[in-house]
Enzyme design. Structure first.
Site, short mmCIF file in Angstrom:
data_model
loop_
_atom_site.label_atom_id
_atom_site.label_comp_id
_atom_site.label_asym_id
_atom_site.label_seq_id
_atom_site.Cartn_x
_atom_site.Cartn_y
_atom_site.Cartn_z
N ASP A 40 5.27 -31.06 -18.00
CA ASP A 40 5.53 -30.05 -16.98
C ASP A 40 5.48 -30.70 -15.60
OD1 ASP A 40 6.09 -27.60 -15.94
OD2 ASP A 40 4.07 -26.80 -16.14
N THR B 37 10.71 -27.92 -11.30
CA THR B 37 11.23 -26.92 -10.37
C THR B 37 12.07 -27.56 -9.28
OG1 THR B 37 9.17 -27.08 -9.09
CG2 THR B 37 9.30 -25.35 -10.76
N ARG C 214 8.16 -13.80 -15.49
CA ARG C 214 6.72 -13.89 -15.24
C ARG C 214 6.27 -12.79 -14.29
NH1 ARG C 214 4.95 -19.51 -13.11
NH2 ARG C 214 5.39 -20.07 -15.28
N LYS D 42 10.67 -22.10 -18.71
CA LYS D 42 10.76 -23.51 -19.10
C LYS D 42 9.68 -23.88 -20.11
CE LYS D 42 10.56 -24.92 -14.81
NZ LYS D 42 10.61 -23.59 -14.14
N THR D 43 8.45 -23.45 -19.84
CA THR D 43 7.37 -23.74 -20.79
C THR D 43 7.61 -23.03 -22.12
OG1 THR D 43 5.78 -24.03 -18.98
CG2 THR D 43 4.89 -23.58 -21.17
#
Length: 371
Positions: free
Chosen positions: A128, A177, A236, A83-84
């Site tokens: 975020d 999230t 990640r 997402k980032t």
């Protein structure tokens, strides 16, 4: 204080850190810099998430063709899926600067007003964990997103005056999230919503091959496939495991990431062949051995493994449910036959969960979400 750590404070944290975090700030900054270096910079280089990527490309190309700021963008999905990275790509594709902050950092309407009033035309504002923003700031954001203005309150009580402040057109990119916690008025103001799902192993293999090249790691294709299969569908985690395998190969091996080094490193870091780590296996072990397969409440399960309820519910449970190890029932969590088998145990008779008591894992991290 390192540069990376300071920028992280400026971009989204309140600055209220425990001393232990300050002591290892340089190590955290190094990890963040490595992760940032591995992020793709353009949509064309972003692997996986084909549907969301194509939809987002259409939105951005159309906006660039009109010479206007694109609609506000909401990205949802479990942690670590990009997402980032996509927010950074949005700014890069638009060739505009990006302002980064987070929901927990905005606890007052004045905090948001200060950020909004400093935006330039066409700038991208990345929020975020937007679902954790304070309610007063949310209400200010409604007006800013829709009408590009904010009302600044001057004074108190009967003498208070609202001064409208016009804002240049900008684009909000929100990441969450837990999209279900977003108020409907805020969610409706996003013109595009993209839900990121877990990655297939072949997509993770592409990501790992690219990361190995950037990190100058000599890695076998077979080793890449092993890491991809144990990465829980999350880039990640995949990149983190690659770095740990690289470390093992450097210290104990020949420096080359092969299958033997990969298996030895992942065994050292308690990652089994299905991607389950220490916490996952502790949850399954407690559920099967201590509570005969359940059902058992999440709070009781968390105490049994020595973790907080939120940790078990948000870190371990989504993957265990998705992989079919745990069944969520109205009475609590229950172990599936797969969980007993994975632990090498035999399920006692009568521990099956009747179909009427089973619930589908249609939460933010499950496969039942629609983009």
């Amino acid at each position: 204080m390192s540069k990376g750590y300071a920028s992280e404070v400026r971009e989204g944290d309140s600055g209220d850190f425990e001393s232990s975090r300050v002591l290892d700030a340089r190590g955290e900054a190094d990890e963040q810099q490595v992760e940032a270096a591995l992020r793709p910079k353009r949509l064309a280089d972003f692997p996986g998430q084909t549907r969301v990527r194509d939809q987002l490309d259409l939105v951005l190309q159309a906006a660039k063709g009109r010479g206007a700021a694109p609609d506000h963008i909401l990205l949802s999905g479990p942690p670590g899926l990009g997402k980032t990275t996509l927010a950074m790509i949005v700014a890069a594709e638009l060739e505009r600067p990006i302002r980064v902050t987070s929901g927990p950092a905005i606890q007052h309407a004045g905090d948001l007003a200060a950020v909004l009033s400093s935006l330039d035309e066409g700038e991208v504002l990345f929020l975020d964990e937007i679902h954790r923003m304070a309610r007063a700031a949310e209400e200010m954001l409604y007006l800013a997103m829709e009408d590009f203005r904010v009302d600044v309150i001057v004074g108190k009580g009967a003498g208070a005056t609202a001064i409208p402040l016009e804002l240049p057109p900008f684009t909000v990119v929100g990441a969450t999230t837990r999209s279900g916690l977003l108020p409907a008025p805020l969610r409706d103001r996003f013109g595009f919503t993209g839900h990121l799902d877990f990655y297939a192993p072949e997509d993770l293999a592409l990501i790992l091959a690219r990361s190995a090249g950037l990190l100058k790691v000599d890695a076998d294709a077979a080793a890449i496939e092993v890491i991809a299969g144990r990465s829980r569908g999350t880039p990640r985690i995949a990149n983190r495991l690659l770095r740990r395998v690289r470390d093992w190969a450097q210290v104990h091996g020949s420096g080359r990431v092969d299958v033997a080094a990969t298996q030895a490193a992942l065994e050292l870091f308690d990652v089994d062949e299905l991607g389950l780590d220490r916490l996952d296996r502790a949850v399954l072990d407690a559920l099967c051995r201590r509570y005969a397969g359940g059902p058992v409440g999440i709070a009781t399960l968390a105490v049994a493994v020595g973790e907080e309820s939120d940790t078990v519910e948000t870190v371990a449970e989504p993957y265990l449910v998705r992989q079919g190890f745990i069944i969520r029932t109205p009475r609590g969590r229950a172990a599936s036959p797969l969980a007993w088998s994975h632990l090498g145990l035999t399920a006692p008779a009568g521990t099956g969960i009747p179909p009427a008591q089973q619930t589908l894992p249609l939460d933010d991290s499950g496969p039942g979400r629609f983009a």
